[in-house]
Enzyme design. Sequence first.
Site, PDB file in Angstrom:
ATOM      1  N   ASN A 247     100.743   3.194  -2.424  1.00 43.96           N
ATOM      2  CA  ASN A 247     101.228   4.393  -1.731  1.00 43.96           C
ATOM      3  C   ASN A 247     102.740   4.277  -1.533  1.00 43.96           C
ATOM      4  OD1 ASN A 247     101.860   6.435   0.057  1.00 43.96           O
ATOM      5  ND2 ASN A 247     100.141   6.037   1.440  1.00 43.96           N
TER       6      ASN A 247
ATOM      7  N   HIS B  54      98.842  13.226  -3.657  1.00 45.57           N
ATOM      8  CA  HIS B  54      99.474  12.074  -3.006  1.00 45.57           C
ATOM      9  C   HIS B  54      98.554  10.872  -3.215  1.00 45.57           C
ATOM     10  CE1 HIS B  54     101.362   9.422  -0.285  1.00 45.57           C
ATOM     11  NE2 HIS B  54     100.365   9.432   0.575  1.00 45.57           N
TER      12      HIS B  54
ATOM     13  N   CYS C 285     104.142  11.425   4.090  1.00 42.03           N
ATOM     14  CA  CYS C 285     103.547  11.518   2.745  1.00 42.03           C
ATOM     15  C   CYS C 285     103.539  12.951   2.218  1.00 42.03           C
ATOM     16  CB  CYS C 285     102.144  10.934   2.745  1.00 42.03           C
ATOM     17  SG  CYS C 285     102.167   9.170   3.115  1.00 42.03           S
TER      18      CYS C 285
HETATM   19  N1  COA Z   1      91.044  -6.986   3.057  1.00 38.36           N
HETATM   20  C1  COA Z   1      89.781  -7.300   3.397  1.00 38.36           C
HETATM   21  N2  COA Z   1      89.148  -6.701   4.426  1.00 38.36           N
HETATM   22  C2  COA Z   1      89.815  -5.778   5.119  1.00 38.36           C
HETATM   23  C3  COA Z   1      91.137  -5.427   4.812  1.00 38.36           C
HETATM   24  C4  COA Z   1      91.759  -6.091   3.738  1.00 38.36           C
HETATM   25  N3  COA Z   1      93.015  -5.820   3.358  1.00 38.36           N
HETATM   26  N4  COA Z   1      91.552  -4.475   5.667  1.00 38.36           N
HETATM   27  C5  COA Z   1      90.526  -4.230   6.493  1.00 38.36           C
HETATM   28  N5  COA Z   1      89.475  -5.027   6.162  1.00 38.36           N
HETATM   29  C6  COA Z   1      88.152  -5.091   6.798  1.00 38.36           C
HETATM   30  C7  COA Z   1      88.187  -4.559   8.196  1.00 38.36           C
HETATM   31  O1  COA Z   1      88.571  -5.561   9.107  1.00 38.36           O
HETATM   32  C8  COA Z   1      86.767  -4.130   8.389  1.00 38.36           C
HETATM   33  O2  COA Z   1      85.983  -5.257   8.680  1.00 38.36           O
HETATM   34  P1  COA Z   1      84.806  -5.139   9.781  1.00 38.36           P
HETATM   35  O3  COA Z   1      83.851  -4.138   9.216  1.00 38.36           O
HETATM   36  O4  COA Z   1      84.281  -6.542   9.835  1.00 38.36           O
HETATM   37  O5  COA Z   1      85.473  -4.686  11.023  1.00 38.36           O
HETATM   38  C9  COA Z   1      86.346  -3.630   7.014  1.00 38.36           C
HETATM   39  O6  COA Z   1      87.271  -4.240   6.088  1.00 38.36           O
HETATM   40  C10 COA Z   1      86.436  -2.125   6.870  1.00 38.36           C
HETATM   41  O7  COA Z   1      87.701  -1.716   7.386  1.00 38.36           O
HETATM   42  P2  COA Z   1      88.097  -0.205   7.456  1.00 38.36           P
HETATM   43  O8  COA Z   1      89.448  -0.057   8.061  1.00 38.36           O
HETATM   44  O9  COA Z   1      86.972   0.557   8.047  1.00 38.36           O
HETATM   45  O10 COA Z   1      88.175   0.105   5.898  1.00 38.36           O
HETATM   46  P3  COA Z   1      88.213   1.485   5.204  1.00 38.36           P
HETATM   47  O11 COA Z   1      87.103   1.588   4.268  1.00 38.36           O
HETATM   48  O12 COA Z   1      88.449   2.604   6.157  1.00 38.36           O
HETATM   49  O13 COA Z   1      89.549   1.346   4.312  1.00 38.36           O
HETATM   50  C11 COA Z   1      91.829   2.094   4.328  1.00 38.36           C
HETATM   51  C12 COA Z   1      90.799   1.140   4.938  1.00 38.36           C
HETATM   52  C13 COA Z   1      93.166   1.930   5.031  1.00 38.36           C
HETATM   53  C14 COA Z   1      91.958   1.754   2.858  1.00 38.36           C
HETATM   54  C15 COA Z   1      91.311   3.538   4.482  1.00 38.36           C
HETATM   55  O14 COA Z   1      90.886   3.741   5.786  1.00 38.36           O
HETATM   56  C16 COA Z   1      92.316   4.591   4.129  1.00 38.36           C
HETATM   57  O15 COA Z   1      92.694   4.755   2.991  1.00 38.36           O
HETATM   58  N6  COA Z   1      92.739   5.415   5.125  1.00 38.36           N
HETATM   59  C17 COA Z   1      93.562   6.580   4.893  1.00 38.36           C
HETATM   60  C18 COA Z   1      94.918   6.263   4.378  1.00 38.36           C
HETATM   61  C19 COA Z   1      95.712   7.537   4.249  1.00 38.36           C
HETATM   62  O16 COA Z   1      95.302   8.487   3.634  1.00 38.36           O
HETATM   63  N7  COA Z   1      96.854   7.589   4.872  1.00 38.36           N
HETATM   64  C20 COA Z   1      97.584   8.820   4.912  1.00 38.36           C
HETATM   65  C21 COA Z   1      98.700   8.838   3.995  1.00 38.36           C
HETATM   66  S1  COA Z   1      99.768   7.493   4.199  1.00 38.36           S
END
Ligand code: COA
Length: 338
Positions: free
Chosen positions: A285, A255, A114
């Site tokens: 993304n 980004h 990224c």
């Molecule tokens: N739909 C519904 N629920 C979902 C889901 C989806 N698509 N994906 C995950 N969940 C659930 C999880 O299972 C979890 O449930 P639980 O609490 O019962 O275990 C809950 O939602 C929270 O999941 P979590 O992974 O903690 O969510 P989050 O708030 O961290 O958001 C991302 C997930 C990926 C959006 C976030 O972590 C993120 O943006 N990370 C960084 C991405 C990034 O910058 N990458 C670098 C560049 S590519």
Amino acid sequence: MPKRRATITAVGHYVPEKVLSNADLEKMVDTNDEWIRTRTGIVERRILEQGGSSDMGARAAEMALTHRGISADEIDCIIVPTVTPDMFFPSTACLIQEKIGASRAWGFDLSGACSGFLFALVTAAQFVETGMHSKVLVIGVDKMSAITDYTDRNTCILFGDAAGAVLVEPTEEEGYGILDSILRCDGSGQNALYMRGGGSLNPASHATVDRKDHFIYQDGKAVFKVAVVKMADVSAEIMERNHLTGDQIDWLVPHQANLRIIDATADRMSLDHSKVMINIDRYGNTTAATIPLCLSEWWQAGKLKRGQRIVMASFGAGYTWGSILVKWSVPDLSTATK
Ligand code: COA
């Protein structure tokens, strides 16, 4: 002798027509529109149905060349940041060279995930500043749908396909161009975001396919925690060392991985949120394409204007991250060569 400075002189982009909406994803995995919007800011993304990254990259490059009013045989070098090359080799740069007819150019792909576009832009600037080249194309492109597991709700909601291109040339205009950059990588993040299979460590085999090693894996929570700090830090750092305050920055070009990370970066820069380029809602993304796609769309809409000061910022797999300070020198569209 004054330093020969590099600047962006033209921009272009390409997004495929097919839209994959949150509603579509609701039918594919256990997710919902509300969760995706509130956790990421994404509403829909684009999917390339036929062809590879080189096809999108060529279209974006051609748009940039048209706006600049030059032909492809004037290009010296093509740098393609991507994690989804058409194939390992030949490089996507070679394939784009042939597609656009850049008869005098050499080129190569660059792997920075990224942050690939920022890494490539600084690389291009070195060729221009040393006087080795006068016209370098940087084409950020990713067909993320090719490496996305559409049964994994943790990742399939995040990514999309797109390309963005910029032309880098020398400028003699005082104070314009690519003014400063901070680029970093830290391999201790390698296990939080990767595609394990297909390389020399884990070559393609039935076992790697069975293990889904040819798809993106991300520990979202782990990446989020680091990204939200590093992207904000590196953006604040480039402002501090250039003695700039939030009101002296016209645009943050972040980004587009997660709206919450973008908001935190803007807050850290004391930047009004109206000065942040955001299109994650429409494209998700698109990895190396997010930043040049923003630049091209905002310039075409007449919102990114000549003379404005912008900070680009990224964070991605590796980990990789960085920021670049630019004084925008592309003529506004109304005055640009059509
Ligand atoms: N739909 C519904 N629920 C979902 C889901 C989806 N698509 N994906 C995950 N969940 C659930 C999880 O299972 C979890 O449930 P639980 O609490 O019962 O275990 C809950 O939602 C929270 O999941 P979590 O992974 O903690 O969510 P989050 O708030 O961290 O958001 C991302 C997930 C990926 C959006 C976030 O972590 C993120 O943006 N990370 C960084 C991405 C990034 O910058 N990458 C670098 C560049 S590519």
